[in-house]
Design a protein around this motif. Structure first.
Motif, PDB file in Angstrom:
ATOM      1  N   LEU A  37       1.396  -1.549   0.011  1.00 23.72           N
ATOM      2  CA  LEU A  37       0.144  -0.171   0.281  1.00 23.72           C
ATOM      3  C   LEU A  37       0.743   1.038  -0.154  1.00 23.72           C
ATOM      4  CD1 LEU A  37      -2.755  -0.976   2.746  1.00 23.72           C
ATOM      5  CD2 LEU A  37      -3.228  -0.605   0.190  1.00 23.72           C
ATOM      6  N   ALA A  38       1.955   1.267   0.499  1.00 22.80           N
ATOM      7  CA  ALA A  38       2.683   2.463   0.323  1.00 22.80           C
ATOM      8  C   ALA A  38       3.459   2.613  -0.727  1.00 22.80           C
ATOM      9  CB  ALA A  38       3.679   2.258   1.573  1.00 22.80           C
ATOM     10  N   LEU A  39       3.622   1.884  -1.121  1.00 24.45           N
ATOM     11  CA  LEU A  39       4.396   2.203  -2.502  1.00 24.45           C
ATOM     12  C   LEU A  39       3.384   2.728  -3.477  1.00 24.45           C
ATOM     13  CD1 LEU A  39       6.859  -0.701  -3.476  1.00 24.45           C
ATOM     14  CD2 LEU A  39       7.735   0.800  -2.474  1.00 24.45           C
ATOM     15  N   PRO A  40       2.394   2.892  -3.577  1.00 24.91           N
ATOM     16  CA  PRO A  40       1.259   3.298  -4.669  1.00 24.91           C
ATOM     17  C   PRO A  40       1.293   4.196  -4.045  1.00 24.91           C
ATOM     18  CG  PRO A  40       0.573   1.722  -4.018  1.00 24.91           C
ATOM     19  CD  PRO A  40       2.005   1.114  -3.997  1.00 24.91           C
ATOM     20  N   ALA A  41       1.047   4.841  -2.928  1.00 23.61           N
ATOM     21  CA  ALA A  41       0.881   5.359  -1.826  1.00 23.61           C
ATOM     22  C   ALA A  41       1.981   7.272  -1.479  1.00 23.61           C
ATOM     23  CB  ALA A  41       0.370   5.844  -0.828  1.00 23.61           C
ATOM     24  N   ALA A  42       3.024   6.402  -2.127  1.00 20.84           N
ATOM     25  CA  ALA A  42       4.181   7.259  -1.914  1.00 20.84           C
ATOM     26  C   ALA A  42       4.601   7.555  -2.928  1.00 20.84           C
ATOM     27  CB  ALA A  42       5.568   6.760  -1.691  1.00 20.84           C
ATOM     28  N   GLY A  43       4.183   6.898  -4.009  1.00 20.46           N
ATOM     29  CA  GLY A  43       4.031   7.791  -5.608  1.00 20.46           C
ATOM     30  C   GLY A  43       2.829   8.265  -5.863  1.00 20.46           C
ATOM     31  N   TRP A  44       1.641   8.172  -5.732  1.00 19.35           N
ATOM     32  CA  TRP A  44       1.029   9.919  -5.434  1.00 19.35           C
ATOM     33  C   TRP A  44       1.353  10.798  -4.837  1.00 19.35           C
ATOM     34  CZ3 TRP A  44      -3.480   8.805  -9.032  1.00 19.35           C
ATOM     35  CH2 TRP A  44      -4.387  10.368  -9.281  1.00 19.35           C
ATOM     36  N   LEU A  45       1.848  10.506  -3.854  1.00 14.73           N
ATOM     37  CA  LEU A  45       1.955  11.739  -2.959  1.00 14.73           C
ATOM     38  C   LEU A  45       3.063  12.707  -3.635  1.00 14.73           C
ATOM     39  CD1 LEU A  45       1.591  13.108  -0.901  1.00 14.73           C
ATOM     40  CD2 LEU A  45       2.855  11.733   0.583  1.00 14.73           C
ATOM     41  N   ARG A  51       3.344  18.674  -8.510  1.00 15.18           N
ATOM     42  CA  ARG A  51       2.560  19.444  -8.939  1.00 15.18           C
ATOM     43  C   ARG A  51       2.524  20.506  -7.913  1.00 15.18           C
ATOM     44  NH1 ARG A  51      -2.444  21.029  -7.741  1.00 15.18           N
ATOM     45  NH2 ARG A  51      -2.538  19.422  -6.190  1.00 15.18           N
ATOM     46  N   LEU A  52       2.813  20.468  -6.561  1.00 15.84           N
ATOM     47  CA  LEU A  52       2.616  22.195  -5.839  1.00 15.84           C
ATOM     48  C   LEU A  52       3.800  22.883  -5.969  1.00 15.84           C
ATOM     49  CD1 LEU A  52       1.188  20.551  -3.378  1.00 15.84           C
ATOM     50  CD2 LEU A  52      -0.146  21.870  -4.452  1.00 15.84           C
ATOM     51  N   ALA A  53       5.172  22.125  -6.154  1.00 13.45           N
ATOM     52  CA  ALA A  53       6.021  22.247  -6.046  1.00 13.45           C
ATOM     53  C   ALA A  53       5.962  23.284  -7.799  1.00 13.45           C
ATOM     54  CB  ALA A  53       7.767  21.528  -6.950  1.00 13.45           C
ATOM     55  N   VAL A  54       6.137  22.869  -8.522  1.00 15.49           N
ATOM     56  CA  VAL A  54       6.138  23.409 -10.044  1.00 15.49           C
ATOM     57  C   VAL A  54       4.612  24.756  -9.665  1.00 15.49           C
ATOM     58  CG1 VAL A  54       5.642  23.583 -12.731  1.00 15.49           C
ATOM     59  CG2 VAL A  54       7.352  21.447 -11.561  1.00 15.49           C
ATOM     60  N   GLY A  55       4.302  24.438  -9.626  1.00 17.53           N
ATOM     61  CA  GLY A  55       2.913  25.233  -9.394  1.00 17.53           C
ATOM     62  C   GLY A  55       1.981  24.754 -10.274  1.00 17.53           C
ATOM     63  N   ASN A  56       0.578  25.681 -10.440  1.00 14.84           N
ATOM     64  CA  ASN A  56      -0.071  25.618 -10.859  1.00 14.84           C
ATOM     65  C   ASN A  56       0.394  25.349 -12.442  1.00 14.84           C
ATOM     66  OD1 ASN A  56      -2.630  26.189 -13.285  1.00 14.84           O
ATOM     67  ND2 ASN A  56      -3.836  25.541 -11.658  1.00 14.84           N
ATOM     68  N   THR A  57       0.438  24.756 -14.083  1.00 14.01           N
ATOM     69  CA  THR A  57       1.320  24.832 -15.419  1.00 14.01           C
ATOM     70  C   THR A  57       0.562  26.878 -15.612  1.00 14.01           C
ATOM     71  OG1 THR A  57      -0.972  23.697 -15.766  1.00 14.01           O
ATOM     72  CG2 THR A  57       1.400  22.302 -15.330  1.00 14.01           C
ATOM     73  N   ALA A 164       1.744  15.907 -20.035  1.00 13.95           N
ATOM     74  CA  ALA A 164       1.213  14.992 -20.215  1.00 13.95           C
ATOM     75  C   ALA A 164       2.709  14.109 -19.442  1.00 13.95           C
ATOM     76  CB  ALA A 164       2.254  15.050 -21.741  1.00 13.95           C
ATOM     77  N   PHE A 165       3.359  14.175 -18.450  1.00 14.22           N
ATOM     78  CA  PHE A 165       4.204  13.193 -17.751  1.00 14.22           C
ATOM     79  C   PHE A 165       3.267  13.509 -16.845  1.00 14.22           C
ATOM     80  CE2 PHE A 165       6.447  14.042 -13.506  1.00 14.22           C
ATOM     81  CZ  PHE A 165       7.358  12.793 -14.200  1.00 14.22           C
ATOM     82  N   LEU A 166       2.824  14.735 -15.565  1.00 10.66           N
ATOM     83  CA  LEU A 166       2.195  14.160 -14.724  1.00 10.66           C
ATOM     84  C   LEU A 166       0.563  13.321 -14.970  1.00 10.66           C
ATOM     85  CD1 LEU A 166       1.073  17.942 -13.631  1.00 10.66           C
ATOM     86  CD2 LEU A 166       2.990  16.008 -12.654  1.00 10.66           C
ATOM     87  N   HIS A 167       0.222  13.570 -16.622  1.00  8.90           N
ATOM     88  CA  HIS A 167      -1.001  12.444 -16.346  1.00  8.90           C
ATOM     89  C   HIS A 167      -0.008  10.680 -16.583  1.00  8.90           C
ATOM     90  CE1 HIS A 167      -4.274  10.589 -18.987  1.00  8.90           C
ATOM     91  NE2 HIS A 167      -3.973   9.652 -19.805  1.00  8.90           N
TER      92      HIS A 167
END
Length: 298
Positions: A37-45, A51-57, A164-167
Motif C-alpha cells: 500500500l505504501a509504494l503506490p501511495a508514496a508515488g501518488w504523493l 505538481r505543487l512545487a512546479v505550481g499550477n501550470t 503529459a508527464f503528470l498524466h
C-alpha cells in the motif's frame, strides 16, 4: 439488533485473538501489506508534491503582448481593456524604457546596449495567465487581433510536456497500485487458507452442532479486514517516515534554486482511504478464500 451486534463483536474479537496468537506471521503479513500500500501511495504523493512545487501550470505562464511602435496612449488603453476582459490573470504594462533598463541590468548586456542609437524594444503587456493550455492558445489568437498589437508570444511547449508527464505518471502509479492491490488480495487469500486449514476440526465440530456458514465465515472475514486495516496504518507510517526523512533535503534543494518548498504529507482523507482500502481488500481476499475452502471442506 442486540443479537446481531453481539455476533459481529464476537467475530471481531475472535479475529483479533487469531492475529495476536501468531505474532511473527502477523508481523510478516502486515509488512507485506504495508509495503504494497505504501509504494503506490508514496508515488501518488510524490506526483502531488511535484505538481505543487512546479505550481499550477497555467499560473506560471506569461503571455507577452508586444505593441506596434506607433501605438499611442489611447491604443495602449484599448489593448489593456481587451486583455483584462479576457480574465486570464493579472495584466502588467511594461514601457519600452523599463524593458531596456531590465535588459541592461543583465550581466554582459550593458555594453552591448550602450552603443544602440535608440531603444529597439517596444512597449508591451505581460499577462500572468491562470488558464488551461487550450484557453491560452485561443487567447493568444484573440490578442493578436487587437489594434496596434504587433506580436504575441507564449511558450506553452513545456506546459504541455509537464501536463503529459503528470498524466502518464498518474497512470503508472494507478497501474502499480492495481498490481499491488491484487497482491494484497492474494496475500490475504493465502493467510485465510492457512487459518481455515489450521481450524478445520473446529469448523467440522461447529457444523455438526448446527452453526450457520455465516457464523463460521465471520471471524475469517474480520481477520482479513483487520489485517488489511493494520497494513494500511503501517503504510501510513512508512509514507510519513519517508516524508520526514526527505523534508530537509527537499527544502535545501528548493533553497538552491532561490525558492522555498516543504513537502506535504498525507491528509486525513488519504489516511482514511489507505486504511479503508486495506480493510476492503483484506475482506475481499478473505471472502474469496472462505468461499472456496469451506466448500472444499464440505
Amino acid at each position: 439488533m442486540t443479537s446481531w451486534f453481539s455476533q459481529h463483536l464476537a467475530g471481531l474479537q475472535d479475529a483479533w485473538r487469531r492475529l495476536v496468537a501468531s505474532p511473527l506471521n502477523t508481523a510478516l503479513s502486515l509488512l507485506v501489506i504495508g509495503i504494497s500500500l505504501a509504494l503506490p501511495a508514496a508515488g501518488w504523493l510524490f506526483i502531488d508534491n511535484l505538481r505543487l512545487a512546479v505550481g499550477n501550470t497555467g499560473s506560471l505562464q506569461q503571455v507577452s503582448v508586444f505593441l506596434a511602435d506607433d501605438a499611442d496612449a489611447a491604443a495602449i488603453a484599448e489593448v489593456e481593456r481587451g486583455l483584462r476582459q479576457a480574465k486570464l490573470g493579472s495584466v502588467r504594462f511594461v514601457p519600452r524604457d523599463e524593458a531596456l533598463q531590465a535588459l541592461q541590468a543583465r550581466e554582459g548586456m550593458a555594453d552591448l546596449t550602450a552603443g544602440l542609437p535608440r531603444n529597439p524594444l517596444p512597449d508591451a503587456f505581460v499577462v500572468e495567465a491562470d488558464a488551461s493550455p487550450e484557453a491560452l492558445e485561443a487567447a493568444v489568437k484573440a490578442f493578436a487581433e487587437l489594434p496596434k498589437v504587433d506580436d504575441v508570444h507564449l511558450d506553452s511547449a513545456w506546459m504541455r510536456r509537464f501536463d503529459a508527464f503528470l498524466h502518464v505518471a498518474r497512470l503508472v502509479v494507478a497501474l502499480i497500485g492495481g498490481v499491488f492491490a491484487a497482491g494484497l488480495v492474494a496475500v490475504t487469500f493465502n493467510t485465510i487458507r492457512l487459518q481455515i486449514l489450521a481450524h478445520a476440526e473446529e469448523i467440522e465440530v461447529a457444523r455438526l452442532i448446527g452453526a450457520a456458514d455465516d457464523f463460521i465465515r465471520r471471524p475469517f472475514q474480520y481477520y482479513g479486514a483487520l489485517q488489511g486495516a493494520l497494513g494500511g496504518l503501517l503504510a501510513v507510517a512508512l509514507v510519513t517516515a519517508g516524508g520526514l526523512l526527505l523534508a530537509d533535503p527537499v527544502a535545501g534543494l528548493a533553497a538552491l534554486y532561490g525558492g522555498s518548498f516543504s513537502l506535504h504529507g498525507l491528509v486525513p482523507l488519504e489516511i482514511a482511504a489507505l486504511v479503508g482500502g486495506g480493510a476492503l481488500l483484506g475482506w475481499i481476499g478473505a471472502q474469496i478464500s472462505v468461499l472456496i475452502h469451506l466448500r472444499r471442506l464440505g
